[in-house]
Design an enzyme around this catalytic site. Structure first.
Site, PDB file in Angstrom:
ATOM      1  N   GLY A 115    -115.133  22.416 -32.148  1.00  0.00           N
ATOM      2  CA  GLY A 115    -114.697  23.781 -31.840  1.00  0.00           C
ATOM      3  C   GLY A 115    -114.316  23.902 -30.370  1.00  0.00           C
ATOM      4  N   ARG A 126    -111.648  18.568 -35.949  1.00  0.00           N
ATOM      5  CA  ARG A 126    -112.859  17.908 -36.446  1.00  0.00           C
ATOM      6  C   ARG A 126    -112.357  16.836 -37.413  1.00  0.00           C
ATOM      7  NH1 ARG A 126    -114.892  23.597 -36.587  1.00  0.00           N
ATOM      8  NH2 ARG A 126    -116.416  23.749 -34.910  1.00  0.00           N
ATOM      9  N   ASP A 162    -122.286  18.410 -30.296  1.00  0.00           N
ATOM     10  CA  ASP A 162    -123.151  17.313 -30.740  1.00  0.00           C
ATOM     11  C   ASP A 162    -122.493  16.424 -31.799  1.00  0.00           C
ATOM     12  OD1 ASP A 162    -123.291  19.340 -32.579  1.00  0.00           O
ATOM     13  OD2 ASP A 162    -125.471  19.286 -32.820  1.00  0.00           O
ATOM     14  N   THR A 221    -119.155  23.411 -25.738  1.00  0.00           N
ATOM     15  CA  THR A 221    -119.317  24.225 -26.951  1.00  0.00           C
ATOM     16  C   THR A 221    -119.883  25.580 -26.542  1.00  0.00           C
ATOM     17  OG1 THR A 221    -120.655  24.560 -28.952  1.00  0.00           O
ATOM     18  CG2 THR A 221    -121.523  22.991 -27.375  1.00  0.00           C
ATOM     19  N   ILE A 222    -119.443  26.624 -27.224  1.00  0.00           N
ATOM     20  CA  ILE A 222    -119.987  27.949 -26.901  1.00  0.00           C
ATOM     21  C   ILE A 222    -121.454  28.058 -27.315  1.00  0.00           C
ATOM     22  CG2 ILE A 222    -117.770  29.173 -27.009  1.00  0.00           C
ATOM     23  CD1 ILE A 222    -118.714  30.218 -29.832  1.00  0.00           C
ATOM     24  N   ASP A 223    -121.896  27.169 -28.229  1.00  0.00           N
ATOM     25  CA  ASP A 223    -123.227  27.336 -28.844  1.00  0.00           C
ATOM     26  C   ASP A 223    -124.399  27.029 -27.909  1.00  0.00           C
ATOM     27  OD1 ASP A 223    -121.798  27.881 -31.136  1.00  0.00           O
ATOM     28  OD2 ASP A 223    -122.004  25.863 -31.954  1.00  0.00           O
ATOM     29  N   ASP A 266    -126.066  24.386 -27.642  1.00  0.00           N
ATOM     30  CA  ASP A 266    -127.132  23.780 -28.454  1.00  0.00           C
ATOM     31  C   ASP A 266    -127.316  22.283 -28.185  1.00  0.00           C
ATOM     32  OD1 ASP A 266    -124.700  23.051 -29.497  1.00  0.00           O
ATOM     33  OD2 ASP A 266    -125.244  23.380 -31.589  1.00  0.00           O
ATOM     34  N   ARG A 320    -123.635  28.874 -34.686  1.00  0.00           N
ATOM     35  CA  ARG A 320    -123.948  27.928 -35.769  1.00  0.00           C
ATOM     36  C   ARG A 320    -125.434  27.987 -36.111  1.00  0.00           C
ATOM     37  NH1 ARG A 320    -120.526  23.893 -37.664  1.00  0.00           N
ATOM     38  NH2 ARG A 320    -119.264  23.966 -35.813  1.00  0.00           N
ATOM     39  N   GLY A 366    -128.737  44.759 -23.985  1.00  0.00           N
ATOM     40  CA  GLY A 366    -129.750  45.760 -24.323  1.00  0.00           C
ATOM     41  C   GLY A 366    -129.909  46.008 -25.813  1.00  0.00           C
ATOM     42  N   LYS A 398    -134.221  58.620 -30.488  1.00  0.00           N
ATOM     43  CA  LYS A 398    -133.203  57.588 -30.240  1.00  0.00           C
ATOM     44  C   LYS A 398    -132.312  57.505 -31.486  1.00  0.00           C
ATOM     45  CE  LYS A 398    -133.227  52.702 -28.906  1.00  0.00           C
ATOM     46  NZ  LYS A 398    -132.349  52.783 -27.777  1.00  0.00           N
ATOM     47  N   LEU A 399    -131.047  57.876 -31.331  1.00  0.00           N
ATOM     48  CA  LEU A 399    -130.216  58.052 -32.521  1.00  0.00           C
ATOM     49  C   LEU A 399    -129.165  56.944 -32.719  1.00  0.00           C
ATOM     50  CD1 LEU A 399    -129.787  61.912 -32.262  1.00  0.00           C
ATOM     51  CD2 LEU A 399    -131.408  60.636 -33.646  1.00  0.00           C
TER      52      LEU A 399
END
Ligand code: F6P
Length: 320
Positions: free
Chosen positions: A11, A72, A103, A126-128, A130, A172, A186, A214-215
């Site tokens: 990715g 890939r 990985d 990778t954005i993950d 991991d 992932r 938040g 809190k709505l």
């Protein structure tokens, strides 16, 4: 080491271009030739190779995606595919390969190196986030900022309509994006694959908040923790609140890399070239406590990265 190759695999992640630029320019600075391999390992098999020069990587430090394209490759998972890839390297005189990816790409690279003796070095992209042995992977920071920006926007409309939003982010099997973005944005609850959670307790917390006036609320779900659609249905059923679901999807992989990712990618790209020039093989580059370091890919892949419980607990305390 006279000639090296660089490819991006798996990715895409914002900052990959900054890494390619750093690899190419550092290599040229040291008198090496550099080729770009297009479409990851698939391009290595099919010989989709282009010569790189200082100008081929001009004007890309700020661009998302990857100018080398990515893929890939199923074929690279086979011994035949890897043999063809090794033949490309040998016949084109490519002495070492920089692999920018996650990985899966590192696993492929290390098997390839073991079978054919081709020298490889991995840069975690990778954005993950991991990958063990590095505090940050290239693209994670940009992605987290994209998710936080989305949460900010969703919060505006959630407040106006007094709604509960369930927001699903990528990652992932990992929850790093959700944890970091949830704390920064938040979120009232953050659901991660690494930490067991109870939807009943999530609803109880929402109801307690509602009683206090809190709505509106944001629940951030890492894709690996389950489907935001299912979470949304459950919450609506239990609380009766007006709920909406937003799945952020691939916007999380695009966009101009943050300064943090550009600097990280530049430092890692330069280090990868130095590692190859030093004759090392099967290494990955990581950043630990701000320092660029090298690790054995095998060692990294055998470890499991864990969630920072201090950050997770803090997110819960602040979302009381
Ligand atoms: O590994 C990066 C990632 O964006 C994951 O967060 C996500 O699960 C996956 O890739 C999506 O892959 P694809 O782009 O093939 O749908």
């Amino acid at each position: 080491m006279k000639r090296i190759g660089v490819l991006t695999s798996g990715g895409d992640a914002p900052g990959m271009n900054s890494a390619v630029r750093a690899v190419v320019r550092t290599a040229i600075f040291h008198g090496l030739e550099v080729v770009g391999v297009e479409r990851g390992f698939s391009g290595l098999i099919k010989r989709e190779i282009k010569e790189m020069s200082l100008s081929t990587v001009g004007d890309i430090v700020q661009r998302g995606g990857t100018i080398l394209r990515t893929a890939r490759s199923e074929k690279f998972r086979t011994p035949e595919g890897r043999t063809e890839a090794a033949e490309t390297m040998k016949s084109l005189g490519i002495d070492g390969l920089v692999v920018i990816g996650g990985d899966g790409s590192f696993t492929g690279a290390t098997i390839f190196s073991g079978e054919h003796g081709c020298k490889v070095v991995g840069i975690p992209g990778t954005i993950d986030n991991d990958i063990p042995c590095t505090d940050y992977t290239i693209g994670f920071d940009t992605c987290v900022n994209t998710v936080v920006d989305a949460i900010n926007k969703i919060r505006d409309t959630a407040t106006s309509h007094e709604r509960t939003f369930i927001v699903e982010c990528m990652g992932r099997h990992a929850g790093y994006i959700a944890l970091q973005a949830g704390l920064a944005g938040g979120a009232e609850s953050i659901l991660l694959p690494e930490i067991p959670f109870s939807l009943e307790q999530v609803c109880e917390k929402l109801l307690r908040g509602h009683e206090r006036g809190k709505l509106h609320s944001i629940i951030l779900v890492a894709e690996g923790a389950g489907s935001a659609m299912d979470v949304g249905k459950y919450i609506k059923g239990k609380t009766g609140f007006d709920t909406r679901v937003t799945i952020l999807g691939h916007i999380q992989r695009g966009g101009s890399p943050t300064a943090f990712d550009r600097v990280l990618a530049s430092r890692m790209g330069a280090k990868a070239v130095e590692v190859l020039m030093a004759g090392e093989n099967n290494k990955m580059i990581g950043i630990v406590a701000g320092e660029i370091k090298t690790f054995d890919i095998g060692e990294a892949l055998s470890q499991k990265k864990t969630i920072d419980m201090e950050v997770y607990n803090l997110a819960n305390i602040l979302a009381i």
